[in-house]
Design an enzyme around this catalytic site. Sequence first.
Site, PDB file in Angstrom:
ATOM      1  N   HIS A  31       0.831  -1.205   0.000  1.00  0.00           N
ATOM      2  CA  HIS A  31       0.000   0.000   0.000  1.00  0.00           C
ATOM      3  C   HIS A  31       0.865   1.254   0.000  1.00  0.00           C
ATOM      4  O   HIS A  31       0.579   2.224  -0.710  1.00  0.00           O
ATOM      5  CB  HIS A  31      -0.906   0.027   1.243  1.00  0.00           C
ATOM      6  CG  HIS A  31      -1.965  -1.020   1.253  1.00  0.00           C
ATOM      7  ND1 HIS A  31      -1.969  -2.052   2.171  1.00  0.00           N
ATOM      8  CD2 HIS A  31      -3.062  -1.210   0.476  1.00  0.00           C
ATOM      9  CE1 HIS A  31      -3.019  -2.827   1.958  1.00  0.00           C
ATOM     10  NE2 HIS A  31      -3.700  -2.341   0.937  1.00  0.00           N
ATOM     11  N   GLN A  76     -18.531  -6.474  -1.238  1.00  0.00           N
ATOM     12  CA  GLN A  76     -17.671  -7.263  -2.119  1.00  0.00           C
ATOM     13  C   GLN A  76     -17.256  -8.591  -1.484  1.00  0.00           C
ATOM     14  O   GLN A  76     -16.462  -9.324  -2.053  1.00  0.00           O
ATOM     15  CB  GLN A  76     -16.445  -6.471  -2.551  1.00  0.00           C
ATOM     16  CG  GLN A  76     -15.430  -6.169  -1.469  1.00  0.00           C
ATOM     17  CD  GLN A  76     -14.376  -5.193  -1.951  1.00  0.00           C
ATOM     18  OE1 GLN A  76     -14.645  -4.026  -2.195  1.00  0.00           O
ATOM     19  NE2 GLN A  76     -13.151  -5.690  -2.116  1.00  0.00           N
ATOM     20  N   GLN A  93      -9.312  -7.148 -10.872  1.00  0.00           N
ATOM     21  CA  GLN A  93      -9.987  -5.980 -10.310  1.00  0.00           C
ATOM     22  C   GLN A  93      -9.542  -4.712 -11.018  1.00  0.00           C
ATOM     23  O   GLN A  93     -10.360  -3.819 -11.301  1.00  0.00           O
ATOM     24  CB  GLN A  93      -9.680  -5.871  -8.818  1.00  0.00           C
ATOM     25  CG  GLN A  93     -10.198  -4.608  -8.168  1.00  0.00           C
ATOM     26  CD  GLN A  93      -9.879  -4.558  -6.689  1.00  0.00           C
ATOM     27  OE1 GLN A  93     -10.564  -5.173  -5.890  1.00  0.00           O
ATOM     28  NE2 GLN A  93      -8.827  -3.841  -6.316  1.00  0.00           N
TER      29      GLN A  93
END
EC number: 6.3.2.1
Length: 281
Positions: A36, A60, A154
């Site tokens: 991240h 999700q 994704q």
Amino acid sequence: MKVFTAAGKLNEFIDPLRGTKKIGLIPTMGALHEGHLSLVERGLEENDLVVVSIFVNPTQFDNAGDLKKYPRTLDADIALLKTLKGTILIFVPEAVELYQGTVVSKKYNFGSLENEMEGKHRKGHFDGVGTVVNLLFRAILPTRAYFGEKDFQQLQIVKKLVEIEKLSVDIIGCEIVREDSGLAMSSRNKRLSATQKEEAALISKTLKAVQKDFRKKSIHELNTFVKEAFASNPHLKLEYFEIANTKTLKTAFRKRKNSSYRAFIAAFAGEVRLIDNMALK
């Protein structure tokens, strides 16, 4: 560094800067790690300020137990972000506030992208992803948004979402950040035991072996190799292995000229589901 829980307050801060400043967005579900941070660092390099959203999105998850057990480490996340230099805003909305009422996902038509791999195994997952990303984009109006390639499918879905919703945001895909063992960094890694974490390195090792042999072995031979590699490991259970066309994500059964491919793996270490992928040449 400022922390906002309401989109209205966040935009009171950002609105005076729009038009003159570039805004980067890194959507996360928290439990932050070096992967991240690499997204945030790139965002800071390419924008004047970065918004990091921390929100465990319920729509999700197709498994209620997985949602309940997903790691939530807000204080540690904030402390980690404070180690970076630059203007970082943290957005931590409540589900009802972000969804503006009932927390349900919108139904999308992502074409064939949503029916492959993760779409096959996680019913409704990409509707949930598309819904929350659309809500974040509309709440923050970023110039650019950054997503890791670990969730390659994704990433493709988000690019399609921008097209469907006619959103004005550039989607930037960033390379996978790995631990020393080769294991792709993931928030879910926090749930692994020491043994599971060590054994999970098989995922990236297997992908590297497939990458190395892709020119000289058939897809059928590679499929067999991967299944046998996981069958001999008692700590990991293979959910799927796919070699897919990079653009369409459709499963490839034989190699074709002028096409590019990626190898994808999903596997369980106990109850923890791990995914990874690697480009093939």
